[in-house]
Design an enzyme around this catalytic site. Structure first.
Site, PDB file in Angstrom:
ATOM      1  N   GLY A   8     -32.862 -37.600 -42.352  1.00 26.51           N
ATOM      2  CA  GLY A   8     -33.253 -36.375 -42.248  1.00 26.51           C
ATOM      3  C   GLY A   8     -34.032 -35.951 -43.485  1.00 26.51           C
ATOM      4  O   GLY A   8     -34.423 -36.840 -44.246  1.00 26.51           O
ATOM      5  N   VAL A  13     -27.509 -39.329 -43.711  1.00 26.95           N
ATOM      6  CA  VAL A  13     -25.993 -39.453 -43.475  1.00 26.95           C
ATOM      7  C   VAL A  13     -25.708 -40.766 -42.705  1.00 26.95           C
ATOM      8  O   VAL A  13     -26.622 -41.051 -41.738  1.00 26.95           O
ATOM      9  CB  VAL A  13     -25.569 -38.309 -42.549  1.00 26.95           C
ATOM     10  CG1 VAL A  13     -24.075 -38.307 -42.616  1.00 26.95           C
ATOM     11  CG2 VAL A  13     -26.232 -36.950 -43.134  1.00 26.95           C
ATOM     12  N   GLY A 106     -38.179 -35.570 -32.033  1.00 27.80           N
ATOM     13  CA  GLY A 106     -37.447 -35.977 -33.353  1.00 27.80           C
ATOM     14  C   GLY A 106     -36.269 -36.619 -32.764  1.00 27.80           C
ATOM     15  O   GLY A 106     -35.287 -36.367 -31.827  1.00 27.80           O
ATOM     16  N   ALA A 107     -35.911 -37.937 -33.512  1.00 29.33           N
ATOM     17  CA  ALA A 107     -34.866 -38.762 -33.119  1.00 29.33           C
ATOM     18  C   ALA A 107     -33.502 -38.168 -33.241  1.00 29.33           C
ATOM     19  O   ALA A 107     -32.511 -38.120 -32.488  1.00 29.33           O
ATOM     20  CB  ALA A 107     -34.836 -40.012 -33.854  1.00 29.33           C
ATOM     21  N   ASP A 108     -33.375 -37.177 -34.319  1.00 24.65           N
ATOM     22  CA  ASP A 108     -32.130 -36.431 -34.523  1.00 24.65           C
ATOM     23  C   ASP A 108     -31.654 -35.514 -33.355  1.00 24.65           C
ATOM     24  O   ASP A 108     -30.510 -35.426 -32.770  1.00 24.65           O
ATOM     25  CB  ASP A 108     -31.988 -35.567 -35.734  1.00 24.65           C
ATOM     26  CG  ASP A 108     -33.302 -34.861 -36.127  1.00 24.65           C
ATOM     27  OD1 ASP A 108     -34.183 -34.897 -35.124  1.00 24.65           O
ATOM     28  OD2 ASP A 108     -33.325 -34.035 -37.077  1.00 24.65           O
TER      29      ASP A 108
HETATM   30  N1  ADP Z   1     -21.627 -31.077 -46.933  1.00 24.93           N
HETATM   31  C1  ADP Z   1     -22.289 -29.965 -47.362  1.00 24.93           C
HETATM   32  N2  ADP Z   1     -21.922 -28.828 -47.584  1.00 24.93           N
HETATM   33  C2  ADP Z   1     -22.907 -27.796 -47.708  1.00 24.93           C
HETATM   34  N3  ADP Z   1     -24.176 -27.822 -47.754  1.00 24.93           N
HETATM   35  C3  ADP Z   1     -24.610 -29.093 -47.362  1.00 24.93           C
HETATM   36  C4  ADP Z   1     -23.729 -30.117 -46.948  1.00 24.93           C
HETATM   37  N4  ADP Z   1     -24.580 -31.249 -46.575  1.00 24.93           N
HETATM   38  C5  ADP Z   1     -25.820 -30.971 -46.747  1.00 24.93           C
HETATM   39  N5  ADP Z   1     -25.803 -29.517 -46.940  1.00 24.93           N
HETATM   40  C6  ADP Z   1     -27.272 -28.747 -47.218  1.00 24.93           C
HETATM   41  O1  ADP Z   1     -27.427 -28.434 -46.105  1.00 24.93           O
HETATM   42  C7  ADP Z   1     -28.986 -28.561 -45.792  1.00 24.93           C
HETATM   43  C8  ADP Z   1     -29.546 -29.395 -44.555  1.00 24.93           C
HETATM   44  O2  ADP Z   1     -28.875 -30.505 -44.425  1.00 24.93           O
HETATM   45  P1  ADP Z   1     -29.074 -31.699 -43.481  1.00 24.93           P
HETATM   46  O3  ADP Z   1     -28.551 -31.026 -42.168  1.00 24.93           O
HETATM   47  O4  ADP Z   1     -28.517 -33.071 -43.862  1.00 24.93           O
HETATM   48  O5  ADP Z   1     -30.596 -31.627 -43.460  1.00 24.93           O
HETATM   49  P2  ADP Z   1     -31.830 -32.801 -42.587  1.00 24.93           P
HETATM   50  O6  ADP Z   1     -31.011 -33.065 -41.443  1.00 24.93           O
HETATM   51  O7  ADP Z   1     -32.801 -31.908 -42.616  1.00 24.93           O
HETATM   52  O8  ADP Z   1     -31.747 -33.767 -43.741  1.00 24.93           O
HETATM   53  C9  ADP Z   1     -29.628 -29.160 -47.131  1.00 24.93           C
HETATM   54  O9  ADP Z   1     -30.061 -28.032 -47.841  1.00 24.93           O
HETATM   55  C10 ADP Z   1     -28.313 -29.696 -47.945  1.00 24.93           C
HETATM   56  O10 ADP Z   1     -28.194 -29.426 -49.281  1.00 24.93           O
HETATM   57  C1  PAZ Z   2     -37.750 -30.698 -36.336  1.00 31.12           C
HETATM   58  C2  PAZ Z   2     -37.373 -31.813 -37.349  1.00 31.12           C
HETATM   59  C3  PAZ Z   2     -38.269 -31.613 -38.598  1.00 31.12           C
HETATM   60  C4  PAZ Z   2     -35.980 -31.503 -37.637  1.00 31.12           C
HETATM   61  O1  PAZ Z   2     -35.651 -32.466 -38.970  1.00 31.12           O
HETATM   62  P1  PAZ Z   2     -34.449 -31.967 -39.908  1.00 31.12           P
HETATM   63  O2  PAZ Z   2     -34.518 -30.673 -40.187  1.00 31.12           O
HETATM   64  O3  PAZ Z   2     -33.202 -32.453 -39.210  1.00 31.12           O
HETATM   65  O4  PAZ Z   2     -34.823 -32.993 -41.177  1.00 31.12           O
HETATM   66  C5  PAZ Z   2     -37.517 -33.083 -36.943  1.00 31.12           C
HETATM   67  O5  PAZ Z   2     -36.628 -33.326 -35.603  1.00 31.12           O
HETATM   68  C6  PAZ Z   2     -38.809 -33.644 -36.335  1.00 31.12           C
HETATM   69  O6  PAZ Z   2     -39.639 -33.930 -37.197  1.00 31.12           O
HETATM   70  N1  PAZ Z   2     -39.267 -33.721 -35.087  1.00 31.12           N
HETATM   71  C7  PAZ Z   2     -40.373 -33.801 -34.508  1.00 31.12           C
HETATM   72  C8  PAZ Z   2     -41.002 -32.706 -33.768  1.00 31.12           C
HETATM   73  C9  PAZ Z   2     -40.143 -32.413 -32.109  1.00 31.12           C
HETATM   74  O7  PAZ Z   2     -39.180 -32.769 -32.320  1.00 31.12           O
HETATM   75  O8  PAZ Z   2     -40.653 -32.006 -31.498  1.00 31.12           O
HETATM   76  K     K Z   3     -30.236 -33.227 -38.951  1.00 33.77           K
END
Ligand code: ADP
Ligand code: PAZ
Ligand code: K
Length: 256
Positions: A8, A13, A106-108
Protein backbone atom coordinates in the site's frame (compact mmCIF):
# COMPACT_ATOMS: atom_id res chain seq x y z
CA UNK A 1 4.79 -21.63 2.93
CA UNK A 2 3.12 -18.98 0.77
CA UNK A 3 3.88 -15.30 1.39
CA UNK A 4 1.31 -12.70 0.40
CA UNK A 5 2.48 -9.11 -0.03
CA UNK A 6 0.05 -6.17 0.09
CA UNK A 7 2.01 -3.09 -0.98
CA UNK A 8 0.00 0.00 0.00
CA UNK A 9 1.03 3.65 -0.13
CA UNK A 10 1.65 3.77 3.64
CA UNK A 11 2.27 0.19 4.73
CA UNK A 12 3.37 -3.11 3.27
CA UNK A 13 1.55 -6.00 4.94
CA UNK A 14 2.90 -9.53 4.62
CA UNK A 15 0.84 -12.66 5.28
CA UNK A 16 2.53 -16.00 5.99
CA UNK A 17 0.35 -18.96 5.04
CA UNK A 18 0.96 -22.64 5.69
CA UNK A 19 -1.52 -25.18 4.27
CA UNK A 20 -4.16 -22.50 3.86
CA UNK A 21 -3.72 -21.19 7.42
CA UNK A 22 -2.62 -17.63 8.12
CA UNK A 23 0.21 -18.14 10.62
CA UNK A 24 1.51 -14.64 10.99
CA UNK A 25 1.42 -11.12 9.58
CA UNK A 26 4.03 -8.39 9.39
CA UNK A 27 3.32 -4.71 8.77
CA UNK A 28 6.14 -2.37 7.76
CA UNK A 29 6.34 1.19 6.44
CA UNK A 30 6.31 1.48 2.65
CA UNK A 31 9.71 2.76 1.54
CA UNK A 32 10.41 2.98 -2.20
CA UNK A 33 14.05 3.67 -1.42
CA UNK A 34 14.80 0.16 -0.17
CA UNK A 35 16.40 -2.53 -2.27
CA UNK A 36 15.16 -6.07 -2.84
CA UNK A 37 18.07 -7.33 -0.74
CA UNK A 38 16.98 -5.17 2.21
CA UNK A 39 13.37 -6.39 2.01
CA UNK A 40 14.54 -9.99 1.60
CA UNK A 41 16.79 -9.80 4.67
CA UNK A 42 13.96 -8.28 6.69
CA UNK A 43 11.67 -11.15 5.69
CA UNK A 44 14.31 -13.78 6.39
CA UNK A 45 14.92 -12.29 9.83
CA UNK A 46 11.19 -12.33 10.61
CA UNK A 47 10.83 -15.92 9.40
CA UNK A 48 13.74 -16.97 11.61
CA UNK A 49 12.52 -15.08 14.68
CA UNK A 50 8.97 -16.35 14.38
CA UNK A 51 10.23 -19.87 13.64
CA UNK A 52 8.20 -20.09 10.44
CA UNK A 53 8.85 -22.67 7.74
CA UNK A 54 11.76 -21.38 5.70
CA UNK A 55 10.67 -23.08 2.48
CA UNK A 56 8.79 -20.48 0.42
CA UNK A 57 6.60 -22.11 -2.21
CA UNK A 58 5.07 -19.02 -3.77
CA UNK A 59 4.88 -15.25 -3.35
CA UNK A 60 1.66 -13.45 -4.29
CA UNK A 61 1.80 -9.67 -4.71
CA UNK A 62 -0.82 -6.94 -4.67
CA UNK A 63 0.87 -3.62 -5.38
CA UNK A 64 -0.53 -0.11 -5.73
CA UNK A 65 3.00 1.34 -5.69
CA UNK A 66 4.37 0.57 -9.18
CA UNK A 67 7.99 1.43 -8.28
CA UNK A 68 8.03 -1.32 -5.63
CA UNK A 69 6.54 -4.04 -7.83
CA UNK A 70 9.84 -5.01 -9.54
CA UNK A 71 11.59 -4.85 -6.14
CA UNK A 72 9.24 -7.48 -4.70
CA UNK A 73 9.31 -9.54 -7.90
CA UNK A 74 13.06 -9.78 -7.31
CA UNK A 75 12.48 -10.71 -3.64
CA UNK A 76 10.10 -13.47 -4.80
CA UNK A 77 12.53 -14.85 -7.36
CA UNK A 78 15.25 -15.10 -4.74
CA UNK A 79 13.08 -16.53 -1.98
CA UNK A 80 10.78 -18.88 -3.91
CA UNK A 81 13.01 -19.53 -6.89
CA UNK A 82 10.22 -18.59 -9.24
CA UNK A 83 8.18 -15.66 -10.47
CA UNK A 84 5.63 -14.09 -8.16
CA UNK A 85 1.94 -14.11 -8.95
CA UNK A 86 0.82 -10.50 -9.47
CA UNK A 87 -2.75 -9.47 -8.81
CA UNK A 88 -4.34 -7.56 -11.67
CA UNK A 89 -7.63 -7.44 -13.53
CA UNK A 90 -6.33 -9.81 -16.21
CA UNK A 91 -5.92 -12.78 -13.83
CA UNK A 92 -8.66 -15.36 -14.44
CA UNK A 93 -10.45 -15.00 -11.10
CA UNK A 94 -14.06 -15.28 -12.23
CA UNK A 95 -14.85 -11.60 -11.69
CA UNK A 96 -16.01 -9.33 -14.48
CA UNK A 97 -14.54 -5.82 -14.38
CA UNK A 98 -17.50 -3.76 -15.49
CA UNK A 99 -15.64 -0.41 -15.57
CA UNK A 100 -14.09 1.80 -18.28
CA UNK A 101 -10.46 0.80 -17.68
CA UNK A 102 -10.15 -2.55 -15.84
CA UNK A 103 -6.34 -2.40 -15.90
CA UNK A 104 -6.36 0.74 -13.75
CA UNK A 105 -8.26 -0.87 -10.87
CA UNK A 106 -6.03 -0.98 -7.78
CA UNK A 107 -4.81 -4.49 -6.97
CA UNK A 108 -5.80 -4.06 -3.31
CA UNK A 109 -9.39 -3.41 -4.39
CA UNK A 110 -9.35 -6.62 -6.43
CA UNK A 111 -8.27 -8.56 -3.32
CA UNK A 112 -10.90 -6.85 -1.18
CA UNK A 113 -13.81 -7.58 -3.52
CA UNK A 114 -12.69 -11.16 -4.19
CA UNK A 115 -12.81 -11.89 -0.45
CA UNK A 116 -16.08 -9.97 -0.01
CA UNK A 117 -17.69 -12.01 -2.81
CA UNK A 118 -16.45 -15.18 -1.13
CA UNK A 119 -18.03 -14.06 2.16
CA UNK A 120 -21.32 -12.98 0.53
CA UNK A 121 -21.52 -14.96 -2.74
CA UNK A 122 -25.18 -14.26 -3.43
CA UNK A 123 -25.33 -10.67 -2.27
CA UNK A 124 -24.08 -7.29 -3.38
CA UNK A 125 -21.16 -6.19 -1.24
CA UNK A 126 -19.08 -3.06 -0.72
CA UNK A 127 -15.64 -3.06 0.83
CA UNK A 128 -14.49 0.13 2.52
CA UNK A 129 -10.70 0.22 2.77
CA UNK A 130 -9.37 2.83 5.21
CA UNK A 131 -5.83 3.29 3.95
CA UNK A 132 -3.93 6.27 2.58
CA UNK A 133 -7.05 6.70 0.52
CA UNK A 134 -10.51 5.62 1.64
CA UNK A 135 -11.65 3.30 -1.11
CA UNK A 136 -15.11 1.86 -1.71
CA UNK A 137 -15.29 -1.15 -4.03
CA UNK A 138 -18.61 -2.53 -5.20
CA UNK A 139 -19.06 -6.18 -6.18
CA UNK A 140 -22.49 -7.29 -7.35
CA UNK A 141 -24.10 -10.57 -6.40
CA UNK A 142 -23.35 -11.92 -9.89
CA UNK A 143 -19.62 -11.21 -9.47
CA UNK A 144 -19.17 -7.93 -11.32
CA UNK A 145 -16.85 -5.21 -10.02
CA UNK A 146 -18.71 -2.04 -10.91
CA UNK A 147 -16.43 0.63 -9.38
CA UNK A 148 -16.83 2.59 -6.15
CA UNK A 149 -15.98 6.04 -4.78
CA UNK A 150 -12.44 6.99 -3.72
CA UNK A 151 -11.69 9.75 -1.23
CA UNK A 152 -8.95 10.87 1.14
CA UNK A 153 -7.80 8.64 3.97
CA UNK A 154 -8.74 9.40 7.58
CA UNK A 155 -5.15 9.92 8.78
CA UNK A 156 -4.08 12.02 5.76
CA UNK A 157 -7.19 14.18 6.26
CA UNK A 158 -6.36 14.89 9.90
CA UNK A 159 -2.66 15.37 9.11
CA UNK A 160 -3.50 17.98 6.44
CA UNK A 161 -5.67 19.81 8.94
CA UNK A 162 -2.71 20.03 11.30
CA UNK A 163 -0.18 20.90 8.56
CA UNK A 164 -2.19 23.64 6.89
CA UNK A 165 -3.18 25.54 10.02
CA UNK A 166 -1.25 27.51 12.61
CA UNK A 167 -3.38 26.57 15.62
CA UNK A 168 -4.73 23.08 15.06
CA UNK A 169 -2.71 20.30 16.71
CA UNK A 170 -1.89 16.84 15.46
CA UNK A 171 -4.59 14.60 16.95
CA UNK A 172 -4.68 11.00 18.00
CA UNK A 173 -7.26 9.10 15.97
CA UNK A 174 -9.53 7.78 18.70
CA UNK A 175 -13.30 7.52 18.91
CA UNK A 176 -14.66 10.92 20.03
CA UNK A 177 -16.39 11.09 23.41
CA UNK A 178 -18.73 13.81 22.24
CA UNK A 179 -20.11 14.98 18.90
CA UNK A 180 -19.94 18.66 19.83
CA UNK A 181 -16.67 18.53 21.75
CA UNK A 182 -15.42 20.86 24.52
CA UNK A 183 -11.88 21.54 23.26
CA UNK A 184 -9.97 21.71 20.00
CA UNK A 185 -8.77 18.10 20.13
CA UNK A 186 -12.24 16.65 20.85
CA UNK A 187 -13.74 18.90 18.21
CA UNK A 188 -11.23 17.73 15.60
CA UNK A 189 -11.66 14.09 16.60
CA UNK A 190 -15.41 14.40 16.20
CA UNK A 191 -15.07 16.27 12.92
CA UNK A 192 -12.72 13.72 11.41
CA UNK A 193 -13.97 10.42 12.86
CA UNK A 194 -17.71 11.14 13.08
CA UNK A 195 -17.39 12.99 9.79
CA UNK A 196 -15.90 9.96 8.06
CA UNK A 197 -18.58 7.74 9.63
CA UNK A 198 -21.21 9.94 8.03
CA UNK A 199 -19.30 10.03 4.74
CA UNK A 200 -19.23 6.23 4.64
CA UNK A 201 -22.92 5.86 5.46
CA UNK A 202 -23.96 8.50 2.91
CA UNK A 203 -21.90 6.93 0.11
CA UNK A 204 -23.34 3.48 0.91
CA UNK A 205 -26.83 4.99 0.74
CA UNK A 206 -26.05 6.54 -2.67
CA UNK A 207 -24.54 3.27 -3.94
CA UNK A 208 -27.71 1.40 -2.92
CA UNK A 209 -29.89 4.02 -4.62
CA UNK A 210 -27.88 3.69 -7.82
CA UNK A 211 -27.87 -0.12 -7.75
CA UNK A 212 -31.51 -0.20 -6.73
CA UNK A 213 -30.55 -2.95 -4.28
CA UNK A 214 -29.18 -3.40 -0.77
CA UNK A 215 -25.48 -4.09 -0.13
CA UNK A 216 -23.48 -5.77 2.63
CA UNK A 217 -20.62 -3.61 3.90
CA UNK A 218 -17.20 -4.76 5.08
CA UNK A 219 -14.55 -2.46 6.53
CA UNK A 220 -10.80 -3.01 6.26
CA UNK A 221 -7.48 -1.13 6.30
CA UNK A 222 -5.07 0.12 8.96
CA UNK A 223 -7.47 2.30 10.94
CA UNK A 224 -10.75 0.51 10.22
CA UNK A 225 -11.18 -0.42 13.91
CA UNK A 226 -11.74 3.26 14.77
CA UNK A 227 -14.85 3.28 12.59
CA UNK A 228 -16.51 0.49 14.59
CA UNK A 229 -19.79 1.84 15.89
CA UNK A 230 -19.14 5.17 14.13
CA UNK A 231 -20.33 4.05 10.70
CA UNK A 232 -23.76 2.47 11.11
CA UNK A 233 -23.51 0.59 7.85
CA UNK A 234 -20.23 -1.31 8.21
CA UNK A 235 -21.25 -4.67 9.63
CA UNK A 236 -17.97 -6.60 9.50
CA UNK A 237 -14.49 -5.28 10.26
CA UNK A 238 -11.56 -7.32 9.08
CA UNK A 239 -8.13 -5.69 8.96
CA UNK A 240 -6.86 -8.75 7.14
CA UNK A 241 -9.44 -8.72 4.34
CA UNK A 242 -6.89 -7.71 1.67
CA UNK A 243 -4.35 -10.31 2.82
CA UNK A 244 -7.05 -13.01 2.94
CA UNK A 245 -8.26 -11.97 -0.52
CA UNK A 246 -4.71 -12.24 -1.82
CA UNK A 247 -4.50 -15.82 -0.59
CA UNK A 248 -8.00 -16.71 -1.79
CA UNK A 249 -7.08 -15.48 -5.28
CA UNK A 250 -3.89 -17.55 -5.12
CA UNK A 251 -5.88 -20.68 -4.21
CA UNK A 252 -8.42 -19.96 -6.96
CA UNK A 253 -5.74 -19.42 -9.62
CA UNK A 254 -3.84 -22.53 -8.51
CA UNK A 255 -7.09 -24.51 -8.58
CA UNK A 256 -6.56 -25.81 -5.06
N1 ADP B 1 -2.28 -1.82 13.38
C1 ADP B 1 -2.55 -0.52 13.23
N2 ADP B 1 -3.10 0.18 14.23
C2 ADP B 1 -3.37 1.48 14.09
N3 ADP B 1 -3.16 2.18 12.98
C3 ADP B 1 -2.62 1.54 11.96
C4 ADP B 1 -2.28 0.15 12.03
N4 ADP B 1 -1.78 -0.20 10.86
C5 ADP B 1 -1.79 0.89 10.10
N5 ADP B 1 -2.28 1.95 10.74
C6 ADP B 1 -2.44 3.28 10.17
O1 ADP B 1 -3.53 3.24 9.26
C7 ADP B 1 -3.25 4.00 8.10
C8 ADP B 1 -3.57 3.23 6.85
O2 ADP B 1 -2.84 2.05 6.81
P1 ADP B 1 -2.96 1.01 5.64
O3 ADP B 1 -4.33 0.44 5.55
O4 ADP B 1 -1.86 0.04 5.80
O5 ADP B 1 -2.70 1.96 4.37
P2 ADP B 1 -2.20 1.63 2.91
O6 ADP B 1 -2.93 0.38 2.46
O7 ADP B 1 -2.57 2.83 2.13
O8 ADP B 1 -0.72 1.41 3.00
C9 ADP B 1 -1.82 4.42 8.21
O9 ADP B 1 -1.82 5.79 8.46
C10 ADP B 1 -1.22 3.66 9.37
O10 ADP B 1 -0.33 4.45 10.11
C1 PAZ C 1 -7.05 3.94 -4.46
C2 PAZ C 1 -5.66 3.49 -4.03
C3 PAZ C 1 -4.70 4.66 -4.09
C4 PAZ C 1 -5.74 2.98 -2.57
O1 PAZ C 1 -4.45 2.70 -2.11
P1 PAZ C 1 -4.07 2.61 -0.55
O2 PAZ C 1 -4.80 3.68 0.16
O3 PAZ C 1 -4.52 1.23 -0.08
O4 PAZ C 1 -2.59 2.74 -0.47
C5 PAZ C 1 -5.19 2.30 -4.93
O5 PAZ C 1 -6.13 1.28 -4.91
C6 PAZ C 1 -4.92 2.74 -6.34
O6 PAZ C 1 -3.89 3.28 -6.65
N1 PAZ C 1 -5.90 2.52 -7.26
C7 PAZ C 1 -5.83 2.86 -8.64
C8 PAZ C 1 -7.07 3.54 -9.13
C9 PAZ C 1 -8.30 2.64 -9.10
O7 PAZ C 1 -8.38 1.70 -8.30
O8 PAZ C 1 -9.23 2.88 -9.89
K1 K D 1 -4.83 -1.26 1.79
Amino acid sequence: MVITVDIGNTNIVFGFFEKGMLLNTLRIVTDSGRTSDEYRLLLLQFIREEKLHGNVEDVVISSVVPSLTPVFRAVARKMAGRDAILINSELPIGIKFDVDEPRFVGADRICDIFEAHKLFPNENAVTVDFGTATTFSVITKDGRFVGGPITIGVLPASTELFRKTAQLPRIELVKPKSAIGRNTVEEMQSGVINGFGGLVDRLIELIEEELGEKVRVIGTGGISHIMEGVSKRIEIFDKLLTIKGLYSIYEYVKGK
